[in-house]
Design a protein around this motif. Structure first.
Motif, short mmCIF file in Angstrom:
data_model
loop_
_atom_site.label_atom_id
_atom_site.label_comp_id
_atom_site.label_asym_id
_atom_site.label_seq_id
_atom_site.Cartn_x
_atom_site.Cartn_y
_atom_site.Cartn_z
N ARG A 261 0.68 -1.06 -0.20
CA ARG A 261 -0.03 0.03 0.01
C ARG A 261 0.63 1.39 0.09
N THR A 274 -4.32 6.53 -0.05
CA THR A 274 -3.71 5.20 -0.07
C THR A 274 -3.93 4.42 -1.22
N GLY A 276 -3.25 0.85 -3.90
CA GLY A 276 -2.35 -0.32 -3.92
C GLY A 276 -1.31 0.02 -5.16
#
Ligand SMILES: [Zn+2]
Ligand SMILES: [Zn+2]
Length: 288
Positions: A261, A274, A276
């Protein structure tokens, strides 16, 4: 073979220089003949130079035997009286070379380009055939004042192992051009590098190595990603991100590598998101 191509190349160059705001340049032209007519001229030149050997510099005495054409380029003051009295190659050209040069001058005329005949302009290099030229600027001083130099080099390709090819081209002195162009306001503001989309900050070596890969992937997607290569502290990496006006920063360390993350921070307002790893590129492309 058509000398109209030569005039066209020179027309392009003079347009380029004018667009850069340079008006005060002179075009110097000459013909250095061909393999048919040049040898006789070179022999004549050698004969004359030998007769005046005691008036020449050491270098020119050497050139008299190795490559007499180079003597015409000599800048040593004491050699000039001899050089001025040397025969001009124009008087030694064969019929084809004479005709080629006359046509070249005619085509320059058609383009409205004024040229100055420079009988000593041989460009020093053996591979030139027929047309040679220089574009000189008086603002560069009396010597070393050529901004562009070139000519016809049929046969150069064969000389370096290529197929038989006709050629006409030039070299442009970047440093001299920059000297002439610098300080001209009409060229607008100095070049400003674009701001990076994202500055990838690393905490340690594994993060640095990860960031190298991520930056390459982002660039593949057309995103301007920036990395520090000097092993700076996080603090100074952040300062650098500010200095280069990066739109986003992303600090990468052990936990980011473990969780996969990544937190992106928008530099203008500190807003955070935030994501991936695989979402970073898409997010940045939407933000562009
Ligand atoms: Zn010739
Ligand atoms: Zn000399």
């Amino acid at each position: 073979d058509n000398p109209a191509i030569e005039a066209e190349v020179i027309d392009m160059l003079s347009r380029l220089l004018k667009q850069l705001g340079l008006e005060d340049f002179n075009l110097l032209i000459n013909s250095v003949g061909c393999s048919v007519c040049r040898p006789a001229y070179v022999n004549k030149l050698r004969e004359e130079l030998r007769a005046h050997a005691d008036e020449l510099c050491e270098e020119c005495r050497r050139r008299t035997e190795t490559n007499p054409l180079r003597v015409l380029d000599c800048k040593v003051p004491s050699c000039q009286p001899v050089i001025e009295r040397l025969p001009a190659i124009a008087d030694w050209l064969c019929e084809e070379c004479r005709e080629h040069f006359a046509l070249f001058r005619k085509y320059l005329d058609i383009h409205g380009i004024t040229a100055q005949l420079a009988p000593r302009l041989v460009r020093g290099l053996d591979y030139y055939v027929r047309t040679t030229f220089e574009i000189v600027s008086n603002r560069l001083g009396p010597t070393q004042n050529a901004v562009v130099g070139g000519g016809r080099y049929d046969g150069l390709s064969e000389l370096i192992g290529g197929p038989p090819t006709k050629g006409f081209g030039f070299a442009l002195g970047m440093e001299r051009l920059v000297l002439l162009v610098s300080g001209r306001s009409e060229l607008g503001a100095p070049y400003q590098a674009p701001a990076p989309e994202i500055f990838l900050v690393h905490l340690d070596t594994p993060a640095f190595e990860h960031n190298l890969k991520l930056a390459a992937e982002l660039r593949e997607d057309g995103i301007f990603a920036y990395i520090d290569f000097e092993g700076k502290s996080i603090k100074s990496q952040m300062r650098q991100a500010n200095r280069v006006s990066a739109k986003f920063t992303c600090v990468v360390g052990e936990s980011e590598l473990q969780t996969g993350r990544f937190m992106l921070k928008r530099m203008t307002d500190g807003a955070q998101v935030t994501l991936g790893r695989n979402e970073v590129s898409e997010y940045l492309r939407k933000e562009e």
